[in-house]
Design a protein around this motif. Structure first.
Motif, PDB file in Angstrom:
ATOM      1  N   LEU A 163       8.263   8.231  30.948  1.00 54.74           N
ATOM      2  CA  LEU A 163       7.190   8.879  30.197  1.00 54.74           C
ATOM      3  C   LEU A 163       6.454   9.889  31.069  1.00 54.74           C
ATOM      4  O   LEU A 163       6.115  10.993  30.617  1.00 54.74           O
ATOM      5  CB  LEU A 163       6.212   7.828  29.667  1.00 54.74           C
ATOM      6  CG  LEU A 163       5.038   8.339  28.830  1.00 54.74           C
ATOM      7  CD1 LEU A 163       5.539   9.047  27.581  1.00 54.74           C
ATOM      8  CD2 LEU A 163       4.107   7.183  28.457  1.00 54.74           C
TER       9      LEU A 163
ATOM     10  N   GLU B 241       8.394  13.044  31.303  1.00 53.70           N
ATOM     11  CA  GLU B 241       8.419  13.809  30.070  1.00 53.70           C
ATOM     12  C   GLU B 241       7.107  14.552  29.828  1.00 53.70           C
ATOM     13  O   GLU B 241       7.095  15.641  29.258  1.00 53.70           O
ATOM     14  CB  GLU B 241       8.695  12.893  28.885  1.00 53.70           C
ATOM     15  CG  GLU B 241      10.109  12.313  28.876  1.00 53.70           C
ATOM     16  CD  GLU B 241      10.288  11.275  27.789  1.00 53.70           C
ATOM     17  OE1 GLU B 241       9.339  11.094  26.994  1.00 53.70           O
ATOM     18  OE2 GLU B 241      11.370  10.665  27.721  1.00 53.70           O
ATOM     19  N   GLN B 242       5.972  13.987  30.253  1.00 47.51           N
ATOM     20  CA  GLN B 242       4.681  14.568  29.949  1.00 47.51           C
ATOM     21  C   GLN B 242       4.480  15.967  30.538  1.00 47.51           C
ATOM     22  O   GLN B 242       3.997  16.876  29.840  1.00 47.51           O
ATOM     23  CB  GLN B 242       3.564  13.626  30.390  1.00 47.51           C
ATOM     24  CG  GLN B 242       3.430  12.417  29.468  1.00 47.51           C
ATOM     25  CD  GLN B 242       2.414  11.419  29.932  1.00 47.51           C
ATOM     26  OE1 GLN B 242       2.050  11.364  31.136  1.00 47.51           O
ATOM     27  NE2 GLN B 242       1.893  10.609  29.014  1.00 47.51           N
TER      28      GLN B 242
ATOM     29  N   GLN C 149       3.687  19.307  28.333  1.00 47.74           N
ATOM     30  CA  GLN C 149       2.508  20.116  28.560  1.00 47.74           C
ATOM     31  C   GLN C 149       2.899  21.565  28.858  1.00 47.74           C
ATOM     32  O   GLN C 149       2.232  22.511  28.408  1.00 47.74           O
ATOM     33  CB  GLN C 149       1.721  19.530  29.726  1.00 47.74           C
ATOM     34  CG  GLN C 149       1.077  18.193  29.394  1.00 47.74           C
ATOM     35  CD  GLN C 149       0.484  17.499  30.623  1.00 47.74           C
ATOM     36  OE1 GLN C 149       0.556  18.033  31.725  1.00 47.74           O
ATOM     37  NE2 GLN C 149      -0.086  16.341  30.415  1.00 47.74           N
TER      38      GLN C 149
END
Length: 310
Positions: A300, A303-304, A308
């Motif tokens: 996660l 992926e963030q 963004q």
């Protein structure tokens, strides 16, 4: 049917420091579970192929979304477990025979040609054979869902190698999360309630003994190579009955694997006409583990920044 969107978590694992006996002082449980790393990649990629073929037959949009999420998760499971092959090779485990057998089962016997017989690969048999294979997946997923809930309830792996334990816990939590999808798809493709009930019993009659045999024989082949443990070498030469008794005993005394009697009880649940996988597991419990899984959290986090930046 699931009440949230299924998604693949792009996990990564590093087994560079994982010992062969990653469950301390329990070679039996270690070798049994390690054999799963050798069966799953071929099996779960086969799940993906079969369900991709079934997508055009799905008339319910929510089910279609669930099936797509299921395919994404199973594909990630296959890649993650394939990543454990070098770990076994590093510990001098010859995996050639087990990998070849998995390829024969899922790549030939259960291929688009029924039972691997090319002359049966006819247009008139394509849909019935596809539905049959979906039914087999549903029966297999019953056991992975059972194993998933057992794993969510289990605490004995807290003392195991954290990386290998997280691989299986992450995977099995997702099995609980999507435990109803294959069952729902098989029911959707069957035309009558009677046909669905009778045929799914036939699927289980085929899957249960094969499921047990593959994992126990996988244990036997890995244990036969463990020259540092005399008991493993002796058990590797044992009968299937002796190994099932060992599974039951280990499940009771050490709780590092489920008891064989629990497998049997889970199968009896399947026999009920009122059975549905939704009642066989706790989705919230699985999601809670996925929220704290080191690999899932790292995925996660990776992926963030991408999201963004986009």
């Amino acid at each position: 049917m699931t009440v949230h969107t299924l998604k693949a978590r792009k996990v990564q694992f590093d087994f560079a420091t994982t010992p062969l006996h990653w469950i301390p002082n329990d070679p039996f449980a270690t070798h049994l579970i390690n054999s799963i790393n050798l069966i799953l990649p071929a099996g779960e990629l086969w799940f993906c192929r079969v369900f991709n073929q079934a997508l055009p037959l799905i008339k319910d949009e929510n089910l279609r979304l669930d099936v797509k999420g299921f395919i994404a998760q199973e594909g990630m499971h296959a890649r993650a477990h394939k990543g454990a092959w070098p770990y076994l090779e590093k510990h001098n485990m010859d995996t050639t025979a087990l990998l070849a057998r998995a390829d024969r089962i899922f790549g030939t016997l259960l291929s688009d040609a029924p039972l691997g017989i090319k002359m049966l690969n006819r247009r008139s048999l394509q849909k019935p054979w596809l539905i049959t294979r979906v039914g087999l997946v549903a029966a297999i997923e019953h056991f992975t869902g059972f194993l998933g809930q057992w794993c969510m309830d289990n605490t004995s792996w807290d003392k195991a190698d954290p990386t290998m334990a997280d691989l299986f816990r992450w995977h099995l939590a997702e099995e609980v999360e999507h435990r109803s999808v294959a069952f729902d798809l098989y029911e959707h493709l069957c035309k009558t309630e009677l046909g669905f009930y009778v045929s799914r019993q036939a699927m289980m009659a085929a899957v249960f003994p094969l499921f047990i045999y593959l994992f126990m024989d996988g244990y036997r082949q890995l244990a036969a190579q463990d020259h540092d443990d005399e008991r493993s070498l002796r058990l590797a030469r044992s009968s299937m009955l002796r190994l099932l008794l060992e599974l039951e005993s280990n499940g009771i005394s050490r709780e590092n694997v489920p008891r064989f009697s629990a497998f049997c009880l889970s199968t009896l649940h399947w026999v009920s006409p009122r059975f549905h996988p939704e009642s066989e597991g706790n989705t919230e419990q699985a999601l809670n583990y996925l929220a704290r899984s080191p690999a899932a959290r790292a995925a996660l986090a990776r992926e963030q920044p991408v999201a963004q930046a986009g």
